[in-house]
Design a protein around this motif. Structure first.
Motif, mmCIF file in Angstrom:
data_model
loop_
_atom_site.group_PDB
_atom_site.id
_atom_site.type_symbol
_atom_site.label_atom_id
_atom_site.label_comp_id
_atom_site.label_asym_id
_atom_site.label_seq_id
_atom_site.Cartn_x
_atom_site.Cartn_y
_atom_site.Cartn_z
ATOM 1 N N LEU A 23 14.781 54.443 39.227
ATOM 2 C CA LEU A 23 14.012 54.269 37.865
ATOM 3 C C LEU A 23 14.361 53.636 36.762
ATOM 4 N N ILE A 24 15.923 53.959 36.533
ATOM 5 C CA ILE A 24 16.402 53.149 35.516
ATOM 6 C C ILE A 24 16.773 51.753 35.678
ATOM 7 N N LEU A 25 16.621 51.251 37.086
ATOM 8 C CA LEU A 25 16.584 49.915 37.157
ATOM 9 C C LEU A 25 15.312 49.263 37.071
ATOM 10 N N LEU A 26 14.178 50.050 37.205
ATOM 11 C CA LEU A 26 12.857 49.379 36.947
ATOM 12 C C LEU A 26 12.553 49.332 35.686
ATOM 13 N N HIS A 27 13.371 49.805 34.968
ATOM 14 C CA HIS A 27 13.035 49.823 33.155
ATOM 15 C C HIS A 27 13.104 48.265 32.954
ATOM 16 N N ARG A 28 12.166 47.771 32.032
ATOM 17 C CA ARG A 28 12.573 46.359 31.372
ATOM 18 C C ARG A 28 13.723 46.418 30.274
ATOM 19 N N GLY A 29 14.465 45.605 30.561
ATOM 20 C CA GLY A 29 15.594 45.459 29.255
ATOM 21 C C GLY A 29 15.084 44.279 28.436
ATOM 22 N N LYS A 30 15.977 43.880 27.824
ATOM 23 C CA LYS A 30 16.019 42.693 27.053
ATOM 24 C C LYS A 30 15.617 41.274 27.813
ATOM 25 N N GLY A 31 16.242 41.278 28.858
ATOM 26 C CA GLY A 31 16.009 39.927 29.854
ATOM 27 C C GLY A 31 14.986 40.051 30.703
ATOM 28 N N GLY A 32 14.254 41.346 30.797
ATOM 29 C CA GLY A 32 12.909 41.470 31.712
ATOM 30 C C GLY A 32 13.316 42.532 32.691
ATOM 31 N N GLY A 33 14.389 42.658 33.499
ATOM 32 C CA GLY A 33 14.797 43.535 34.250
ATOM 33 C C GLY A 33 14.236 43.491 35.586
ATOM 34 N N GLY A 41 6.457 43.580 33.817
ATOM 35 C CA GLY A 41 6.622 42.753 32.613
ATOM 36 C C GLY A 41 5.654 41.833 32.223
ATOM 37 N N VAL A 42 4.417 41.610 32.928
ATOM 38 C CA VAL A 42 3.513 40.576 32.736
ATOM 39 C C VAL A 42 2.517 41.303 31.727
ATOM 40 N N THR A 43 1.938 42.431 32.060
ATOM 41 C CA THR A 43 1.077 43.153 31.125
ATOM 42 C C THR A 43 1.677 44.112 30.002
ATOM 43 N N SER A 44 1.036 43.715 29.053
ATOM 44 C CA SER A 44 1.277 44.724 28.014
ATOM 45 C C SER A 44 0.141 44.794 26.950
ATOM 46 N N SER A 45 -0.047 46.026 26.348
ATOM 47 C CA SER A 45 -1.185 46.349 25.580
ATOM 48 C C SER A 45 -0.722 45.951 24.094
ATOM 49 N N LEU A 46 -1.784 46.330 23.259
ATOM 50 C CA LEU A 46 -1.618 46.060 21.870
ATOM 51 C C LEU A 46 -0.163 46.946 21.356
ATOM 52 N N ALA A 47 -0.219 48.031 21.857
ATOM 53 C CA ALA A 47 0.896 48.859 21.154
ATOM 54 C C ALA A 47 2.121 48.363 21.735
ATOM 55 N N GLY A 48 2.428 47.620 22.515
ATOM 56 C CA GLY A 48 3.420 46.832 22.893
ATOM 57 C C GLY A 48 4.252 47.310 24.200
ATOM 58 N N SER A 49 3.620 48.367 24.865
ATOM 59 C CA SER A 49 3.985 48.734 26.278
ATOM 60 C C SER A 49 2.873 49.134 26.998
ATOM 61 N N SER A 50 3.165 49.024 28.396
ATOM 62 C CA SER A 50 1.779 49.240 29.136
ATOM 63 C C SER A 50 1.628 50.708 29.756
ATOM 64 N N ALA A 52 1.951 51.837 32.701
ATOM 65 C CA ALA A 52 2.947 51.677 33.840
ATOM 66 C C ALA A 52 4.379 52.021 33.143
ATOM 67 N N GLU A 53 4.705 51.503 31.982
ATOM 68 C CA GLU A 53 5.838 51.739 31.552
ATOM 69 C C GLU A 53 6.129 53.078 30.756
ATOM 70 N N LYS A 54 4.950 53.593 30.199
ATOM 71 C CA LYS A 54 4.901 54.818 29.679
ATOM 72 C C LYS A 54 5.117 55.875 30.837
ATOM 73 N N ASN A 55 4.242 55.652 31.973
ATOM 74 C CA ASN A 55 4.367 56.541 33.176
ATOM 75 C C ASN A 55 5.793 56.554 33.603
ATOM 76 N N LEU A 56 6.571 55.530 33.702
ATOM 77 C CA LEU A 56 8.138 55.211 34.144
ATOM 78 C C LEU A 56 8.836 56.066 33.036
ATOM 79 N N ASP A 57 8.760 55.837 31.832
ATOM 80 C CA ASP A 57 9.420 56.717 30.977
ATOM 81 C C ASP A 57 9.379 58.029 31.332
ATOM 82 N N ARG A 58 8.107 58.533 31.583
ATOM 83 C CA ARG A 58 8.007 60.004 31.726
ATOM 84 C C ARG A 58 8.545 60.439 32.870
ATOM 85 N N TYR A 59 8.410 59.826 34.005
ATOM 86 C CA TYR A 59 9.016 60.066 35.247
ATOM 87 C C TYR A 59 10.796 59.951 35.266
ATOM 88 N N THR A 60 11.215 59.054 34.475
ATOM 89 C CA THR A 60 12.798 58.976 34.353
ATOM 90 C C THR A 60 13.184 60.166 33.532
#
Length: 85
Positions: A23-33, A41-50, A52-60
């Motif tokens: 899960l940590i390796l799946l997170h997007r870093g400064k270089g894309g990850g 890394g392609v899709t993002s909402s107006l808030a700045g994170s998709s 999928a990324e919010k769910n990834l944070d929750r699971y982590t």
């Protein structure tokens, strides 16, 4: 404490360690990850994170809490087993 409890905690610790690493390796870093390899890394909402990324944070965080609980449980078991004989 029964020995089966200890083996259960050890197996759970191994599983959560592997999951947490992935899960940590799946997170997007400064270089894309690695998440950018799978289209994260392609899709993002107006808030700045998709979503999928919010769910990834929750699971982590959830897997991290379970991992930490396993570490504390094994530490307490070790202390009880050493002092109790």
């Amino acid at each position: 404490m029964p020995i089966a409890f200890t083996y259960t905690l050890i197996v759970l610790l191994i599983i959560t360690s592997i999951l947490l690493t992935m899960l940590i390796l799946l997170h997007r870093g400064k270089g894309g990850g690695m998440s950018s390899m799978f289209g994260g890394g392609v899709t993002s909402s107006l808030a700045g994170s998709s979503v999928a990324e919010k769910n990834l944070d929750r699971y982590t965080v959830l897997v991290g809490i379970v991992w930490f609980a396993c570490i504390v449980g094994l530490g307490l078991w070790l202390r009880v087993s050493q002092s109790g004989g």
